[in-house]
Write a protein that holds these residues in place. Structure first.
Motif, PDB file in Angstrom:
ATOM      1  N   THR A 223      34.597  32.931  49.699  1.00  0.00           N
ATOM      2  CA  THR A 223      33.137  32.986  49.826  1.00  0.00           C
ATOM      3  C   THR A 223      32.657  32.290  51.097  1.00  0.00           C
ATOM      4  OG1 THR A 223      33.024  31.024  48.401  1.00  0.00           O
ATOM      5  CG2 THR A 223      32.696  33.174  47.354  1.00  0.00           C
ATOM      6  N   HIS A 224      33.564  32.123  52.052  1.00  0.00           N
ATOM      7  CA  HIS A 224      33.247  31.442  53.310  1.00  0.00           C
ATOM      8  C   HIS A 224      32.612  30.081  53.022  1.00  0.00           C
ATOM      9  CE1 HIS A 224      31.650  30.883  57.483  1.00  0.00           C
ATOM     10  NE2 HIS A 224      32.810  31.487  57.742  1.00  0.00           N
ATOM     11  N   GLY A 225      33.422  29.268  52.328  1.00  0.00           N
ATOM     12  CA  GLY A 225      32.912  27.972  51.898  1.00  0.00           C
ATOM     13  C   GLY A 225      31.837  28.165  50.856  1.00  0.00           C
ATOM     14  N   LEU A 226      30.708  27.491  51.060  1.00  0.00           N
ATOM     15  CA  LEU A 226      29.602  27.620  50.117  1.00  0.00           C
ATOM     16  C   LEU A 226      28.632  28.739  50.490  1.00  0.00           C
ATOM     17  CD1 LEU A 226      28.684  23.875  49.443  1.00  0.00           C
ATOM     18  CD2 LEU A 226      30.319  25.341  48.260  1.00  0.00           C
ATOM     19  N   ASP A 227      28.859  29.389  51.641  1.00  0.00           N
ATOM     20  CA  ASP A 227      27.890  30.381  52.111  1.00  0.00           C
ATOM     21  C   ASP A 227      27.676  31.504  51.110  1.00  0.00           C
ATOM     22  OD1 ASP A 227      27.380  29.088  54.522  1.00  0.00           O
ATOM     23  OD2 ASP A 227      29.078  30.053  55.514  1.00  0.00           O
ATOM     24  N   GLY A 228      28.753  31.975  50.489  1.00  0.00           N
ATOM     25  CA  GLY A 228      28.628  33.094  49.582  1.00  0.00           C
ATOM     26  C   GLY A 228      28.855  32.737  48.130  1.00  0.00           C
ATOM     27  N   ALA A 229      28.939  31.442  47.832  1.00  0.00           N
ATOM     28  CA  ALA A 229      29.195  31.012  46.440  1.00  0.00           C
ATOM     29  C   ALA A 229      27.876  30.816  45.705  1.00  0.00           C
ATOM     30  CB  ALA A 229      30.015  29.726  46.441  1.00  0.00           C
ATOM     31  N   ASP A 230      27.058  31.846  45.694  1.00  0.00           N
ATOM     32  CA  ASP A 230      25.698  31.698  45.170  1.00  0.00           C
ATOM     33  C   ASP A 230      25.346  32.799  44.180  1.00  0.00           C
ATOM     34  OD1 ASP A 230      25.734  33.677  47.064  1.00  0.00           O
ATOM     35  OD2 ASP A 230      24.338  32.698  48.437  1.00  0.00           O
ATOM     36  N   GLY A 231      26.343  33.248  43.420  1.00  0.00           N
ATOM     37  CA  GLY A 231      26.093  34.339  42.499  1.00  0.00           C
ATOM     38  C   GLY A 231      25.971  33.903  41.056  1.00  0.00           C
ATOM     39  N   LEU A 232      25.288  34.744  40.287  1.00  0.00           N
ATOM     40  CA  LEU A 232      25.247  34.572  38.836  1.00  0.00           C
ATOM     41  C   LEU A 232      26.565  35.017  38.200  1.00  0.00           C
ATOM     42  CD1 LEU A 232      21.747  36.142  38.555  1.00  0.00           C
ATOM     43  CD2 LEU A 232      22.214  33.793  37.891  1.00  0.00           C
ATOM     44  N   THR A 233      27.302  35.851  38.931  1.00  0.00           N
ATOM     45  CA  THR A 233      28.652  36.224  38.523  1.00  0.00           C
ATOM     46  C   THR A 233      29.592  35.866  39.667  1.00  0.00           C
ATOM     47  OG1 THR A 233      28.795  38.460  39.471  1.00  0.00           O
ATOM     48  CG2 THR A 233      27.658  38.233  37.357  1.00  0.00           C
ATOM     49  N   TYR A 234      30.880  35.752  39.344  1.00  0.00           N
ATOM     50  CA  TYR A 234      31.860  35.601  40.403  1.00  0.00           C
ATOM     51  C   TYR A 234      31.962  36.916  41.176  1.00  0.00           C
ATOM     52  CZ  TYR A 234      33.181  31.213  38.178  1.00  0.00           C
ATOM     53  OH  TYR A 234      33.168  29.941  37.653  1.00  0.00           O
ATOM     54  N   ALA A 235      32.740  36.903  42.255  1.00  0.00           N
ATOM     55  CA  ALA A 235      32.825  38.089  43.104  1.00  0.00           C
ATOM     56  C   ALA A 235      33.338  39.303  42.344  1.00  0.00           C
ATOM     57  CB  ALA A 235      33.725  37.795  44.314  1.00  0.00           C
ATOM     58  N   ASP A 236      34.196  39.078  41.333  1.00  0.00           N
ATOM     59  CA  ASP A 236      34.724  40.202  40.554  1.00  0.00           C
ATOM     60  C   ASP A 236      33.807  40.579  39.395  1.00  0.00           C
ATOM     61  OD1 ASP A 236      35.097  38.114  38.825  1.00  0.00           O
ATOM     62  OD2 ASP A 236      37.225  38.486  38.481  1.00  0.00           O
ATOM     63  N   ARG A 237      32.610  39.985  39.363  1.00  0.00           N
ATOM     64  CA  ARG A 237      31.559  40.253  38.376  1.00  0.00           C
ATOM     65  C   ARG A 237      31.830  39.610  37.021  1.00  0.00           C
ATOM     66  NH1 ARG A 237      30.913  42.107  43.236  1.00  0.00           N
ATOM     67  NH2 ARG A 237      29.314  43.721  43.543  1.00  0.00           N
ATOM     68  N   THR A 238      32.708  38.632  36.968  1.00  0.00           N
ATOM     69  CA  THR A 238      32.834  37.834  35.758  1.00  0.00           C
ATOM     70  C   THR A 238      31.603  36.942  35.648  1.00  0.00           C
ATOM     71  OG1 THR A 238      35.244  37.811  35.885  1.00  0.00           O
ATOM     72  CG2 THR A 238      34.196  36.103  34.552  1.00  0.00           C
ATOM     73  N   PRO A 239      30.839  37.018  34.558  1.00  0.00           N
ATOM     74  CA  PRO A 239      29.611  36.211  34.467  1.00  0.00           C
ATOM     75  C   PRO A 239      29.889  34.717  34.500  1.00  0.00           C
ATOM     76  CG  PRO A 239      29.554  38.001  32.868  1.00  0.00           C
ATOM     77  CD  PRO A 239      30.961  37.966  33.433  1.00  0.00           C
ATOM     78  N   GLN A 240      29.067  33.999  35.235  1.00  0.00           N
ATOM     79  CA  GLN A 240      29.078  32.544  35.229  1.00  0.00           C
ATOM     80  C   GLN A 240      28.078  32.044  34.188  1.00  0.00           C
ATOM     81  OE1 GLN A 240      28.928  30.692  39.140  1.00  0.00           O
ATOM     82  NE2 GLN A 240      29.806  32.508  40.111  1.00  0.00           N
ATOM     83  N   VAL A 241      28.012  30.744  34.026  1.00  0.00           N
ATOM     84  CA  VAL A 241      27.146  30.164  32.994  1.00  0.00           C
ATOM     85  C   VAL A 241      25.690  30.563  33.209  1.00  0.00           C
ATOM     86  CG1 VAL A 241      26.260  27.996  32.068  1.00  0.00           C
ATOM     87  CG2 VAL A 241      28.705  28.229  32.568  1.00  0.00           C
ATOM     88  N   ASP A 242      25.236  30.553  34.474  1.00  0.00           N
ATOM     89  CA  ASP A 242      23.819  30.819  34.701  1.00  0.00           C
ATOM     90  C   ASP A 242      23.456  32.290  34.527  1.00  0.00           C
ATOM     91  OD1 ASP A 242      25.393  31.182  36.905  1.00  0.00           O
ATOM     92  OD2 ASP A 242      24.141  30.062  38.290  1.00  0.00           O
ATOM     93  N   TYR A 243      24.426  33.175  34.481  1.00  0.00           N
ATOM     94  CA  TYR A 243      24.157  34.568  34.093  1.00  0.00           C
ATOM     95  C   TYR A 243      23.592  34.599  32.675  1.00  0.00           C
ATOM     96  CZ  TYR A 243      25.358  39.336  32.487  1.00  0.00           C
ATOM     97  OH  TYR A 243      25.341  40.601  31.929  1.00  0.00           O
ATOM     98  N   TRP A 244      24.213  33.825  31.774  1.00  0.00           N
ATOM     99  CA  TRP A 244      23.763  33.798  30.383  1.00  0.00           C
ATOM    100  C   TRP A 244      22.437  33.055  30.253  1.00  0.00           C
ATOM    101  CZ3 TRP A 244      26.295  37.325  28.003  1.00  0.00           C
ATOM    102  CH2 TRP A 244      27.621  37.597  28.363  1.00  0.00           C
TER     103      TRP A 244
END
Length: 856
Positions: free
Chosen positions: A553-574
């Motif tokens: 994710t180029h460090g923190l630049d792209g680590a800003d999703g509700l899901t991971y890059a493969d679309r696995t939901p993170q906690v804030d998705y729920w």
């Protein structure tokens, strides 16, 4: 009437040589995909060198590699991918042959590129067909009829030179990976000499519930007739008209629909518009387009669809997959939209460019609202330079011409987070001229918007500030008179969407706030393989599939999703799913008694158009976590309404000491569970929450809260405080404040009860901590200057522990500041104190809100 772009040829040609307008007919016999394997050579830098003659048919490219089209060359191993402005100089040289079917004789042949990053030139049989630098994300079409070999079925050579840095490329670099190449479809298609160049539709709602569909067609040449047929979603004929000419090449008519099925995200009804172009009684071309009958308007500062206010529960979205990059497939697009629907999302913003056209068609079908963005993001340094004006304006027309018949597109967004400039305003006026049926907006950085929103001209329909604080948002609710869409809010870096509930409460309660889009739906990550394995137990900010593969994710630049890059939901998705749920339950607990009874439950319907008729409320009475009674209710609350339903329970007479709960689930007609709630059922006279009313933050406890038998016996010594009952003993060490509970045999039951001061910092907080102090400890274990106090009251014993906890912090490197300490009892304090001084109770009393001592 809608304005066509024949008046805008100068702006269009500025970014694309010999580009033409031709509306795709979709007739399979006259369409040929040029996707597939192409010969390819990657050249570092911007000069092709010895390969400069690759456009010639006789050029020997037998030693070249192959690359699939569509694809990004960085993800095929030809170059290293780079993020945003870090894009490197590079050329991609493409070649392939194609044959024109014999049945295309006597027609015009067109070559269409849906997306090429970042600029390109096209040759057919060694002759230049055209070029484009007007956005990597716009469709461009070239008439190649006169460049083809005369013998039908012969092999024609197509050559394309793609460059990473054409004029104006900076406007296509945003907060994402800058990936290059022919990454969207390439199509060859044939049309008759007289054909549809442009099609624009518009719906107007009439009194009495009818709707009028205007059909506006621009032809390539005069003389032909155009007939329009409108088929309802069930296939029946809804209306038919011959479009009379209003100019040499324009044909316009309106079709009245008496009882229309209006399109919305909740009711995505699509009609089929069929156009037949004919001359001399002969059919020349047929065009079919799926459209939705709906009208976007603004009334009283409120955004409306079909005359009703709407709330947009949204996310930002990139066309990006961790393995295929920007060359996304329909299956990948559908997966994303299905994940959004399951999270109660009804709105997406296409940050920061027009998406793949199929994505918008799927939004039409599945029911999602869209803000479609003209790619004028970034590149702020060039906005005031006259030499960039034409390139900027050339991005507007292709976006709107391609997408204006999509029912899902409600708003045009003109660029992203740019300052107010003359050319930016000109781009907005151009968008309004081409399509006056939709509002436009200019997303702005929050601090810039706060200072400059009064400068935004009146023709701009919506305000779009980014990341306001709760207080700022409440202030906007009072003073902004235009509809507001927070095009970015509740930034999901790490797990940083903590303010979404509070902000959505404000949005929900404010008529002028139409909604918002969380940044971002998914992490902007690429699947990478590491030469070194991940060290087990070592902290990492990346998501790893195994010890060698991770999402970059180029460090923190792209680590800003509700899901991971493969679309696995993170906690804030729920978390988002709960906040966005269109069915809400008001109650958190209910009082019950033994026996049969009915529990009142308030159900709120936050849909804008549909009632809850067809939903089911599935409920279960739970005893100590196990279902003992179940049932179903049929709600019918109207759109934006509430109703009270009654759940018939039978509470067992012997459940007085058990934990009882009522679980309720809202399920729609398709079986999708949109929300749920577990209510605590209170069997005592104690007010809800009384057990925890003492608060949090200090190490204190009432011994009577623990399972007790008889009167507690208190023994004090210099070393410890001891509270004993027949079945257990609680001890507190005076020096350290450490607490332990043992049973009657001396076996340790509980130890290490410590204050919880917060949590591990999110990625966003860690970034901010570079310039401001941040309390890092989530659990406090080392107490200094401990003070233990014992108090007996009415047969119960209270033991309170207070003192100081050292603060381990990310701290600015300022020699005038020393590390602070946390003082208890009271609220957690992370304060600055003078070097050599210690902050005591008296010094801090005026700087904190005192709270009563609370439970351990």
């Amino acid at each position: 009437m809608l304005q066509f772009t024949v008046l805008l040829a100068a702006a269009l040609l500025a970014g694309s040589a010999i580009a033409v307008e031709a509306y795709p007919s979709g007739e399979k016999a006259y369409t040929q995909s040029l996707n597939g394997d192409w010969s390819f050579k990657y050249v570092r830098g911007l000069e092709p060198g010895a390969d400069g003659g690759f456009t010639a048919p006789r050029f020997d490219a037998s030693a070249w590699a192959t690359i699939p089209v569509p694809a990004n060359w960085e993800l095929k191993g030809f170059a290293e991918p780079h993020y945003a402005d870090l894009l490197k100089d590079g050329l991609g040289l493409y070649r392939r042959s194609f044959a024109v079917p014999a049945g295309w004789q006597g027609r015009r042949t067109f070559l269409r590129f849906e997306g090429v990053a970042f600029g390109y030139e096209v040759w057919v049989n060694g002759r230049k067909a055209g070029e484009s630098s007007a956005s990597a994300f716009n469709r461009h079409t070239f008439d190649v009829t006169d460049l083809l070999l005369p013998q039908r079925g012969a092999g024609n050579l197509l050559a394309v030179r793609v460059t990473t840095k054409p004029h104006g490329f900076e406007f296509d670099l945003n907060d994402d990976w800058s990936l290059s190449g022919i990454y969207r479809d390439v199509t060859l298609f044939s049309l008759p000499a007289a054909h549809v160049q442009e099609l624009a539709t518009r719906t107007r709602l009439l009194d009495g519930g009818a709707a009028e569909l205007s059909v506006d067609v621009a032809l390539s040449q005069p003389g032909a007739q155009v007939r329009a047929r409108l088929l309802a979603p069930d296939g029946t004929l809804a209306g038919e008209r011959l479009l009379p000419p209003t100019a040499e090449v324009r044909r316009v008519a309106a079709i009245r629909v008496a009882r229309p099925l209006l399109w919305s995200a909740e009711t995505p009804s699509l009609y089929r518009l069929q156009l037949t172009v004919s001359a001399g009684g002969k059919t020349l071309q047929t065009v079919e387009e799926r459209i939705g009958l709906r009208e976007v308007s603004i009334a009283g500062g409120v955004l409306q669809l079909n005359g009703r206010p709407v709330k947009l529960r949204g996310v930002n979205h990139h066309d990006l997959d961790p393995q295929t990059g920007r060359a996304v497939t329909e299956a990948q697009m559908r997966r994303d939209l299905e994940l959004m629907k399951k999270a109660n999302v009804n709105f997406l913003r296409t940050s920061h460019y027009p998406p793949h056209p199929r994505l918008l068609e799927l939004c039409d079908e599945m029911g999602l609202y869209v803000m479609d963005e003209v790619a004028i993001g970034h590149g702020e340094k060039n906005l005031d330079k006259p030499e960039y004006r034409d390139s900027i304006l050339a991005r507007v027309q292709p976006t709107i011409a391609r997408d204006r018949n999509r029912a899902s597109v409600l708003v045009w967004s003109i660029g992203n987070e740019n300052p107010i400039t003359d050319v930016e305003m000109e781009a907005g006026r151009l968008a309004r001229q081409i399509d006056p049926t939709r509002p436009i907006t200019y997303p702005k950085i929050g601090s810039y918007f706060a200072k400059n929103y009064e400068r935004i001209p009146e023709f701009v329909d919506l305000y779009s500030p980014h990341y306001p604080s709760n207080a700022t948002l409440e202030g906007y609710a009072q003073k902004l008179k235009r509809p507001v869409i927070l095009t970015e809010y509740a930034h999901a870096l790490g797990l940083a969407t903590d303010r979404i509930q509070a902000q959505w409460d404000i949005i929900q309660a404010t008529p002028g706030f139409a909604g918002g889009a969380i940044w971002h739906f998914h992490d902007q990550g690429l699947l990478r393989t590491s030469a070194q394995p991940l060290e087990a137990g070592k902290p990492t900010q990346l998501a790893w599939l195994d010890k060698f593969r991770h999402y970059d994710t180029h460090g923190l630049d792209g680590a800003d999703g509700l899901t991971y890059a493969d679309r696995t939901p993170q906690v804030d998705y729920w978390q988002m799913r709960k906040v966005y749920a269109p069915v809400q339950f008001a109650e958190r607990y209910a009082a019950v008694r033994p026996g049969a009874q009915r529990i009142a439950l308030t159900v709120e319907n936050r849909y804008d158009f549909r009632s809850l008729r067809g939903f089911r409320l599935l409920w279960a009475l739970q005893r100590n976590g196990r279902d003992i009674q179940q049932g179903s209710l049929a709600p019918d609350a109207p759109a934006r309404g509430r109703q009270t339903v009654h759940v018939p329970l039978s509470v067992p007479a012997d459940a007085a000491t058990d934990v009882l709960a009522l679980q309720v689930r809202a399920v729609d007609e398709q079986g999708l569970q949109v929300n749920e709630r577990t209510l605590r059922l209170d069997q005592t006279s104690v007010a809800p929450g009384a057990a925890g009313a003492a608060g949090v933050g200090s190490r204190a406890a009432w011994a009577s809260m623990l399972p007790a038998q008889g009167e507690p016996a208190v023994t004090e010594s210099e070393a410890e405080v001891r509270v004993a009952l027949p079945n257990w003993v609680l001890t507190v060490q005076r020096a350290s404040g450490d607490l332990a509970i043992r049973d009657s045999s001396g076996k340790l039951l509980v130890a290490g009860i410590y204050p919880h001061s917060g949590r591990k910092p999110t990625m966003a907080e860690a970034l901010r901590a570079k310039t401001s102090p941040l309390w890092l400890s989530s659990t406090l274990t080392t107490l200094e200057q401990a003070a233990v106090k014992v108090e007996a009251r009415g047969g119960a014993v209270r033991v309170a522990v207070s003192g100081y906890y050292p603060c381990r912090t990310i701290w600015p490197r300022n020699p005038q500041q020393s590390r602070p300490q946390l003082l208890l009892p009271g609220r957690m304090i992370c304060c600055r104190v003078a070097r050599g001084a210690r902050a005591g109770p008296a010094a801090l009393a005026a700087r904190r809100d005192r709270a009563p001592a609370g439970a351990v």
